[in-house]
Scaffold this motif. Structure first.
Motif, PDB file in Angstrom:
ATOM      1  N   PHE A 166       8.608   3.410   6.033  1.00  0.00           N
ATOM      2  CA  PHE A 166       7.335   2.362   6.593  1.00  0.00           C
ATOM      3  C   PHE A 166       7.376   1.585   7.618  1.00  0.00           C
ATOM      4  O   PHE A 166       6.549   1.733   8.519  1.00  0.00           O
ATOM      5  CB  PHE A 166       6.974   1.344   5.363  1.00  0.00           C
ATOM      6  N   PHE A 167       8.550   0.984   7.842  1.00  0.00           N
ATOM      7  CA  PHE A 167       8.548   0.008   9.307  1.00  0.00           C
ATOM      8  C   PHE A 167       8.770   1.003  10.406  1.00  0.00           C
ATOM      9  O   PHE A 167       9.761   1.761  10.474  1.00  0.00           O
ATOM     10  CB  PHE A 167       9.656  -0.950   8.854  1.00  0.00           C
ATOM     11  N   PRO A 168       7.933   0.580  11.307  1.00  0.00           N
ATOM     12  CA  PRO A 168       8.403   1.409  12.881  1.00  0.00           C
ATOM     13  C   PRO A 168       9.586   0.595  13.281  1.00  0.00           C
ATOM     14  O   PRO A 168       9.944  -0.363  12.833  1.00  0.00           O
ATOM     15  CB  PRO A 168       7.136   0.962  13.489  1.00  0.00           C
ATOM     16  N   LYS A 202       0.775  -1.221   0.175  1.00  0.00           N
ATOM     17  CA  LYS A 202      -0.054  -0.021  -0.128  1.00  0.00           C
ATOM     18  C   LYS A 202       0.837   1.294  -0.166  1.00  0.00           C
ATOM     19  O   LYS A 202       0.569   2.399  -0.585  1.00  0.00           O
ATOM     20  CB  LYS A 202      -0.956  -0.005   1.067  1.00  0.00           C
ATOM     21  N   ASN A 203       1.811   1.034   0.769  1.00  0.00           N
ATOM     22  CA  ASN A 203       2.763   2.483   0.846  1.00  0.00           C
ATOM     23  C   ASN A 203       3.836   2.728  -0.182  1.00  0.00           C
ATOM     24  O   ASN A 203       4.109   3.906  -0.665  1.00  0.00           O
ATOM     25  CB  ASN A 203       3.376   2.509   2.248  1.00  0.00           C
ATOM     26  N   TYR A 204       4.075   1.665  -0.891  1.00  0.00           N
ATOM     27  CA  TYR A 204       4.924   1.600  -1.877  1.00  0.00           C
ATOM     28  C   TYR A 204       4.575   1.345  -3.137  1.00  0.00           C
ATOM     29  O   TYR A 204       5.359   1.258  -4.295  1.00  0.00           O
ATOM     30  CB  TYR A 204       6.327   0.859  -1.679  1.00  0.00           C
ATOM     31  N   ASP A 205       3.386   0.877  -3.367  1.00  0.00           N
ATOM     32  CA  ASP A 205       2.783   0.447  -4.593  1.00  0.00           C
ATOM     33  C   ASP A 205       3.758  -0.444  -5.222  1.00  0.00           C
ATOM     34  O   ASP A 205       3.949  -0.511  -6.442  1.00  0.00           O
ATOM     35  CB  ASP A 205       2.871   1.532  -5.728  1.00  0.00           C
ATOM     36  N   LEU A 206       3.893  -1.876  -4.495  1.00  0.00           N
ATOM     37  CA  LEU A 206       4.756  -2.616  -4.650  1.00  0.00           C
ATOM     38  C   LEU A 206       3.710  -4.018  -5.321  1.00  0.00           C
ATOM     39  O   LEU A 206       2.937  -4.115  -4.782  1.00  0.00           O
ATOM     40  CB  LEU A 206       5.475  -3.195  -3.403  1.00  0.00           C
ATOM     41  N   GLU A 207       4.246  -4.415  -6.530  1.00  0.00           N
ATOM     42  CA  GLU A 207       3.536  -5.389  -7.096  1.00  0.00           C
ATOM     43  C   GLU A 207       4.469  -6.459  -7.649  1.00  0.00           C
ATOM     44  O   GLU A 207       5.355  -6.057  -8.549  1.00  0.00           O
ATOM     45  CB  GLU A 207       2.592  -5.059  -8.060  1.00  0.00           C
ATOM     46  N   PHE A 208       4.264  -7.644  -7.412  1.00  0.00           N
ATOM     47  CA  PHE A 208       5.445  -8.668  -7.604  1.00  0.00           C
ATOM     48  C   PHE A 208       4.924  -9.582  -8.922  1.00  0.00           C
ATOM     49  O   PHE A 208       3.690  -9.858  -8.946  1.00  0.00           O
ATOM     50  CB  PHE A 208       5.886  -9.561  -6.617  1.00  0.00           C
ATOM     51  N   LYS A 209       5.616 -10.156  -9.653  1.00  0.00           N
ATOM     52  CA  LYS A 209       5.271 -11.134 -10.590  1.00  0.00           C
ATOM     53  C   LYS A 209       4.604 -12.414 -10.085  1.00  0.00           C
ATOM     54  O   LYS A 209       3.625 -12.815 -10.442  1.00  0.00           O
ATOM     55  CB  LYS A 209       6.630 -11.680 -11.553  1.00  0.00           C
ATOM     56  N   LYS A 210       5.223 -12.781  -8.643  1.00  0.00           N
ATOM     57  CA  LYS A 210       4.591 -14.010  -7.885  1.00  0.00           C
ATOM     58  C   LYS A 210       5.311 -13.793  -6.536  1.00  0.00           C
ATOM     59  O   LYS A 210       6.415 -13.506  -6.357  1.00  0.00           O
ATOM     60  CB  LYS A 210       5.283 -15.132  -8.621  1.00  0.00           C
TER      61      LYS A 210
END
Length: 258
Positions: free
Chosen positions: A191-193, A139-147
């Motif tokens: 992002f990580f606390p 959500k915060n980085y708009d990360l999408e992976f192939k798998k």
């Protein structure tokens, strides 16, 4: 976690005459339930984990702010005392093979978003499902992976080496980061606390045994990130037992006798 538990247990046995029962390898939820219902009197946990997963609050401010909030809320809601931090931040991170990261010039999580759709991500199952893990990260980085192919323990490190995955999650103090000489990416949006390791003690125990606080606070600031990585490395790579590593650390720090 097992190393830290043994460090605390050894220290208490050195400075008190208590009979210490060691309960190891509890997951986050099981451990939290155990200390809140009195099955466990002393344990180690992490500020970020407690804040997000146990208190269900968002992290605000710096490491000191998170520590102070956790300390106040555990006292108020659960009558659990938070002692001094050990000194290291065991935050989540993402890691890659240096050659792959170098090929794409990936140094930060934002850099990763440009190429993530070409990569297989192999997180732990816990990281894949935790709110402060993959869902929040995407959500915060708009990360999408192939798998996304989750796997536990050293298996995901081996997947990187074989080329079956290009990105994994890791704890910043994992000994296997050193063993496999991986590139740790920068969490440039923070992002990580902070996940500072802290001893927790039930306040009813401290009423009867106040010396427990003084004994465990001997560890205050004694274990930084580099030290924790090396302690983990001794177990992960050199084949030493967590009990042996914990004991040797305390001897080297002159906290217990041989």
């Amino acid at each position: 976690g097992i190393i830290l538990s043994n460090i605390c247990a050894d220290l208490l046995e050195e400075y008190t005459d208590y009979n210490i029962e060691r309960k190891m390898n509890m997951g986050t939820t099981v451990l939290w339930n155990a200390i809140t219902n009195g099955e466990v009197d002393v344990c180690t946990d992490y500020t970020g984990t407690i804040l997000l997963n146990c208190l269900n609050e968002e992290a605000k401010g710096d490491a000191d702010d998170v520590y102070n909030e956790v300390k106040e809320e555990l006292h108020k809601q659960y009558e659990i005392k938070v002692l001094d931090p050990y000194g290291f931040n065991n935050t989540y991170t993402l890691a890659m093979e240096p050659e792959v990261a170098g090929k794409y010039n990936i140094k930060t999580y934002t850099d990763l978003t440009k190429y993530s759709r070409e990569f297989v991500f192999s997180p732990t199952l816990a990281f894949e499902n935790r709110a402060d893990g993959l869902p929040g990260l995407q959500k915060n980085y708009d990360l999408e992976f192939k798998k996304i192919k989750s796997m536990d323990g050293a298996l995901r490190y081996q997947a990187l080496k074989r080329g079956d995955a290009q990105v994994i999650d890791a704890y910043s103090t994992d000994g296997l980061l050193k063993k496999f000489n991986l590139k740790v990416l920068e969490d440039d949006k923070e992002f990580f606390p902070p996940y500072y390791a802290i001893p927790l003690v039930r306040e009813d125990i401290l009423k009867d045994h106040p010396e427990v606080e003084e004994v465990l606070n001997k560890l205050s600031g004694k274990i930084d990130e580099e030290t924790m990585i090396n302690l983990n490395y001794q177990v992960d790579e050199e084949g030493k037992t967590p009990e042996e590593v914990a004991h040797n650390f305390l001897v080297e720090e002159n906290l217990i006798s041989k």
